[in-house]
Scaffold this active site. Structure first.
Site, PDB file in Angstrom:
ATOM      1  N   CYS A 184      38.730  51.673  46.476  1.00 59.42           N
ATOM      2  CA  CYS A 184      37.805  50.615  46.060  1.00 59.42           C
ATOM      3  C   CYS A 184      37.271  49.834  47.251  1.00 59.42           C
ATOM      4  CB  CYS A 184      38.538  49.679  45.098  1.00 59.42           C
ATOM      5  SG  CYS A 184      37.554  48.277  44.562  1.00 59.42           S
ATOM      6  N   GLY A 209      37.109  41.839  41.965  1.00 64.55           N
ATOM      7  CA  GLY A 209      38.208  40.913  41.688  1.00 64.55           C
ATOM      8  C   GLY A 209      39.111  41.374  40.576  1.00 64.55           C
ATOM      9  N   HIS A 263      43.951  55.463  36.118  1.00 63.88           N
ATOM     10  CA  HIS A 263      43.615  56.357  37.232  1.00 63.88           C
ATOM     11  C   HIS A 263      44.656  57.411  37.578  1.00 63.88           C
ATOM     12  CE1 HIS A 263      40.310  53.680  37.490  1.00 63.88           C
ATOM     13  NE2 HIS A 263      40.837  52.792  38.307  1.00 63.88           N
ATOM     14  N   CYS A 321      30.950  49.482  43.563  1.00 62.80           N
ATOM     15  CA  CYS A 321      31.338  48.078  43.409  1.00 62.80           C
ATOM     16  C   CYS A 321      31.785  47.492  44.740  1.00 62.80           C
ATOM     17  CB  CYS A 321      32.502  47.961  42.431  1.00 62.80           C
ATOM     18  SG  CYS A 321      32.529  49.254  41.186  1.00 62.80           S
TER      19      CYS A 321
HETATM   20  N1  SAH Z   1      40.401  44.552  39.050  1.00 62.75           N
HETATM   21  C1  SAH Z   1      39.989  45.035  37.773  1.00 62.75           C
HETATM   22  C2  SAH Z   1      38.498  44.927  37.510  1.00 62.75           C
HETATM   23  C3  SAH Z   1      37.553  45.244  38.624  1.00 62.75           C
HETATM   24  S1  SAH Z   1      37.419  46.926  39.159  1.00 62.75           S
HETATM   25  C4  SAH Z   1      40.479  46.431  37.538  1.00 62.75           C
HETATM   26  O1  SAH Z   1      41.092  46.997  38.439  1.00 62.75           O
HETATM   27  O2  SAH Z   1      40.301  46.948  36.450  1.00 62.75           O
HETATM   28  C5  SAH Z   1      36.519  47.721  37.868  1.00 62.75           C
HETATM   29  C6  SAH Z   1      36.802  49.222  37.767  1.00 62.75           C
HETATM   30  O3  SAH Z   1      36.160  49.949  38.817  1.00 62.75           O
HETATM   31  C7  SAH Z   1      38.283  49.559  37.869  1.00 62.75           C
HETATM   32  O4  SAH Z   1      38.618  50.522  36.903  1.00 62.75           O
HETATM   33  C8  SAH Z   1      38.366  50.128  39.259  1.00 62.75           C
HETATM   34  O5  SAH Z   1      39.506  50.913  39.443  1.00 62.75           O
HETATM   35  C9  SAH Z   1      37.070  50.893  39.352  1.00 62.75           C
HETATM   36  N2  SAH Z   1      36.639  51.290  40.687  1.00 62.75           N
HETATM   37  C10 SAH Z   1      36.846  50.656  41.860  1.00 62.75           C
HETATM   38  N3  SAH Z   1      36.306  51.349  42.879  1.00 62.75           N
HETATM   39  C11 SAH Z   1      35.719  52.427  42.328  1.00 62.75           C
HETATM   40  C12 SAH Z   1      34.968  53.507  42.863  1.00 62.75           C
HETATM   41  N4  SAH Z   1      34.745  53.622  44.173  1.00 62.75           N
HETATM   42  N5  SAH Z   1      34.518  54.432  41.991  1.00 62.75           N
HETATM   43  C13 SAH Z   1      34.747  54.335  40.667  1.00 62.75           C
HETATM   44  N6  SAH Z   1      35.432  53.340  40.107  1.00 62.75           N
HETATM   45  C14 SAH Z   1      35.918  52.390  40.930  1.00 62.75           C
END
Ligand code: SAH
Length: 344
Positions: free
Chosen positions: A116, A156, A213, A330
């Site tokens: 992420c 976040g 995941h 994101c």
């Molecule tokens: N912290 C919270 C919400 C924000 S992230 C959470 O973890 O759920 C929102 C979603 O985007 C999460 O499922 C996260 O794992 C996913 N995410 C983060 N980076 C990503 C990426 N590079 N590709 C696809 N999904 C991603």
């Protein structure tokens, strides 16, 4: 008595009413002004409020620093800037059932998921309820359309900023303001168990999305440090309890990463983990983050994974890719913006 009110975008209706009572203003003023704030108005725009009172009202909204508009499907991604110079990303998406806002709850993140972009530099600070509301307002003003659904899935970890997120939920839900149904809100967490329990107790109608995941602790802990604190066995217990307590389906988000978690055996383990539970799996091919080595699975692999889950009785969908022409994953817009200003 102070010359101006506290920041009104941050107040629940009850707090705002108490504040106006203290200022010896009638209750209907509190109702009027709460409704104005819910509409995203600035103090100047509150035309049915006397000028003298408008001068005492503190209402601060973030400004739009950047805007990316998809040419294919109307998805808009904004970078909004707050009073202290920090910034956060939010997204406006159009679905058949209505317009959805994806909002950030923190600047940065301390959860450190390896794939992420949002957490690469850790947490900067929590967003206030008023700032989260400000993201929503910025999206509606730039899109020129109201939002009917909210997903707390931006940058976040909402459970790491629970108090402000809960406050934001109460503000948008209040019938004096937006009157948004909790059923139209989805909160996404990486798996902070105490937060899941609180959400279930305090907001049983809010939808829970769980970023899973992986279906084993070995794979999950390698991707998500939070797994060491709240391992799968405990997490799944909390999710099952949540589904039973609220009677609502839990959405499991599963980002498909090539060679890491997308094998047939992974689908089988995931199916076993979710068997018998009120659950839905949302498969998302990983969005490439340039600083990271992980690569997304192909669309075909995602479909095969979904089919395998379905055959085992687990409902699964491959998330429709919106805004694929503005596909900065994101957190990447804020990073890019900051690096540009550093290099400028
Ligand atoms: N912290 C919270 C919400 C924000 S992230 C959470 O973890 O759920 C929102 C979603 O985007 C999460 O499922 C996260 O794992 C996913 N995410 C983060 N980076 C990503 C990426 N590079 N590709 C696809 N999904 C991603």
């Amino acid at each position: 008595m102070s010359l101006t009110t506290p920041e009104l975008t941050n107040l629940t209706y009850d707090e705002l009413e108490a504040c106006f009572a203290e200022m010896r203003e009638p209750q209907y003023r509190a109702k009027q002004i709460f409704a104005w704030v819910a509409k995203g108005a600035s103090a100047d725009e509150m035309t049915n409020v006397p000028k003298a009172l408008r001068g005492k009202i503190a209402v601060t909204w973030p400004e739009v620093l950047k805007e990316q508009l998809s040419r294919t499907d109307g998805t808009r991604k904004l970078l909004v800037g707050f009073a202290d110079g920090e910034a956060a990303e939010c997204v406006f998406m159009q679905y058949e059932y209505g317009n959805t806002a994806c909002l950030s709850t923190q600047v940065g993140c301390r959860m450190g998921c390896r794939f992420c972009a949002s957490g690469m530099d850790g947490l900067v600070r929590n967003l206030t309820a008023g700032e989260i509301l400000g993201e929503l307002r910025a999206l509606e003003r730039t899109a020129g359309e109201p939002v009917s659904h909210i997903v707390l899935m931006g940058t976040g970890e909402p459970m790491d900023n629970y108090e402000n997120v809960a406050r934001f939920l109460r503000i948008v839900h209040d019938p004096n303001g937006r009157n948004l149904s909790y059923r139209n809100v989805t909160l996404s967490t990486c798996g902070v168990i105490p937060g899941i329990e609180r959400l279930g107790a305090e907001f049983p109608q809010v939808n829970l999305a769980l970023s899973l995941h992986a279906a084993t602790d070995e794979t999950r802990a390698a991707l998500m440090p939070i797994d060491k604190r709240y391992p799968l066995n405990d997490l799944m217990k909390a999710c099952r309890a949540h589904a039973e307590r609220t009677g609502r389906r839990v959405t499991f988000e599963y980002t498909l990463i090539r060679g890491e978690n997308d094998a047939e055996a992974d689908a089988d383990r995931l199916a076993a983990l979710l068997r018998g539970m009120l659950a839905h799996v949302n498969l998302i091919p990983l969005n490439k983050v340039k600083e990271k080595s992980y690569t997304g699975s192909t669309r075909e692999a995602a479909r095969a994974f979904a089919e395998r889950l379905e055959r085992k009785g687990i409902p699964a969908t491959v998330r429709r890719e919106l805004g694929s022409d503005i596909d900065a994953a994101c957190g990447q817009l804020r990073r890019r913006n900051r690096n540009e200003s550093v290099n400028a």
